[in-house]
Design a protein around this motif. Structure first.
Motif, PDB file in Angstrom:
ATOM      1  N   ALA A 175       5.500  -2.501   3.652  1.00  0.00           N
ATOM      2  CA  ALA A 175       4.794  -3.323   2.727  1.00  0.00           C
ATOM      3  C   ALA A 175       4.974  -4.748   3.148  1.00  0.00           C
ATOM      4  O   ALA A 175       3.899  -5.721   2.636  1.00  0.00           O
TER       5      ALA A 175
ATOM      6  N   ASN B 224      -4.407  -0.719   7.428  1.00  0.00           N
ATOM      7  CA  ASN B 224      -5.882  -1.633   6.818  1.00  0.00           C
ATOM      8  C   ASN B 224      -5.757  -3.139   6.842  1.00  0.00           C
ATOM      9  O   ASN B 224      -6.699  -3.856   7.001  1.00  0.00           O
ATOM     10  N   ARG B 225      -4.233  -3.364   6.865  1.00  0.00           N
ATOM     11  CA  ARG B 225      -4.069  -5.054   7.028  1.00  0.00           C
ATOM     12  C   ARG B 225      -4.224  -5.164   8.597  1.00  0.00           C
ATOM     13  O   ARG B 225      -3.828  -6.558   8.993  1.00  0.00           O
TER      14      ARG B 225
ATOM     15  N   ASP C 168      -0.480   3.540   5.878  1.00  0.00           N
ATOM     16  CA  ASP C 168      -1.987   3.266   5.834  1.00  0.00           C
ATOM     17  C   ASP C 168      -2.170   1.978   5.273  1.00  0.00           C
ATOM     18  O   ASP C 168      -3.299   1.456   6.095  1.00  0.00           O
ATOM     19  N   ASP C 169      -1.525   1.340   4.556  1.00  0.00           N
ATOM     20  CA  ASP C 169      -1.830   0.002   3.997  1.00  0.00           C
ATOM     21  C   ASP C 169      -1.494  -0.907   5.209  1.00  0.00           C
ATOM     22  O   ASP C 169      -2.441  -1.970   5.344  1.00  0.00           O
TER      23      ASP C 169
END
Length: 346
Positions: free
Chosen positions: A120, A148-149, A144-145
């Protein structure tokens, strides 16, 4: 091979062969308008004749384009992971020639909060990350985050297949466990008894899949052997020593041991202290300086291995390919399962 294909052709060579200016060749190669069809055909014929291949690194240099990757590896003194860390750093030297650069980050990968937190906190300046993965909801969400970034994610050694990672670099772990069981059954050759399984952590998908494959074959094909429930040593030598000593005292019929992860020096210490080091069949993972010595001494009977150098290079190639939009070659990136006895040590 033709004489003209024996050297690395440049755009200047193409321009001379086609009888046009360097600027015209550049426009054709980069698919820009403003060149007559006949001239385009002449330049393309010269490109084919000379076997010209664009230099991607040089093109990125001209555009001042670079890529930056993070490799998330475990903390601690696990010998295999130490070897992997060394191979990643060697790979960084090659990658730098491609105008791509690696930062190595160390995290307690057994802790889902720590690993998810590391993912993160990755800067958006990273184009990609290769990470040892836990198949845990928090880690999957962090992968997944990152995707997405815009950070490309490759899992390394241990996978999280339902996440949005692009590629897994590692061996087929259920097959590795089945292989270990087949070796165990053949080495024990009709003996009866129980077989202990010591994993690092069953939250690591590679360890869980290995013990699953091991139980699958041992239970179905070697009914005279009874696989015990896996215990977790967290790849720590002292913890695995204590777990092995407990198995030896509580299971007088113990005939074999399957070490799914690391901590092998602790297992060896317990076996040798018991005087049963050459009586119990022991199958381990990863060829390191320590497991090599134990294999040569006959304490370990066989080693299931994966090549950390291949894995480091593969992860780097895959990340670079995804950044460039190039295809990934499955045969080149397949990580093989090696089996080492003391008779075929490299």
């Amino acid at each position: 091979m033709s004489e003209t294909a024996r050297f690395k052709a440049t755009l200047q060579d193409v321009a001379r062969t086609a009888g046009v200016s360097l600027a015209t060749v550049d426009r054709v190669v980069n698919r820009r308008d403003g060149v007559r069809g006949k001239t385009v055909a002449r330049v393309e014929a010269a490109l084919a004749k000379l076997g010209y291949r664009p230099d991607a690194a040089a093109a990125r240099l001209a555009r001042n384009q670079t890529f930056r990757f993070a490799f998330i590896l475990p903390t601690g003194a696990n010998s295999f992971m130490t070897n992997l860390d060394e191979q990643v750093r060697r790979t960084a030297d090659w990658l730098a020639s491609q105008r791509a650069f690696i930062d190595v980050l160390h995290v307690d990968v057994f802790d889902p909060d720590a690993l998810a937190g590391a993912l993160a906190s990755l800067s958006s300046s990273y184009d990609g990350v290769a990470t040892i993965a836990l198949d845990h909801p928090k880690v999957r969400a962090a992968i997944d985050d990152a995707a997405n970034r815009g950070i490309r994610v490759v899992t390394l050694v241990s996978d999280a297949p339902s996440s949005r990672r692009l590629h897994y670099v590692g061996i087929d772990n259920p097959a590795a466990g089945r292989t270990a069981a087949a070796l165990m059954g053949r080495f024990l050759c009709g003996r009866r008894g129980s077989v202990g399984v010591i994993a690092g952590s069953l939250v690591l998908r590679d360890h869980a899949e290995r013990q699953f494959g091991f139980h699958q074959i041992l239970s179905s094909e070697y009914p005279e052997l009874s696989p015990l429930a896996a215990v977790e040593g967290r790849d720590d030598n002292e913890r695995t020593r204590m777990l092995t000593a407990r198995l030896l005292s509580s299971q007088p019929d113990l005939a074999g041991l399957y070490s799914v992860g690391a901590g092998n020096r602790g297992i060896a210490a317990a076996l040798e202290a018991s005087g049963r080091a050459h009586d119990i069949v022991w199958i381990a993972h990863e060829l390191t300086v320590h497991t090599r010595a134990l294999l040569l001494r006959g304490v370990i009977d066989a080693i299931i291995n994966q090549d950390p150098g291949h894995e480091a290079r593969s992860a780097a190639r895959v990340l670079l390919a995804h950044c460039l939009g190039d295809p990934v070659m499955p045969d080149q990136e397949r990580i093989n399962i090696d089996i080492f006895l003391r008779d075929n040590l490299p």
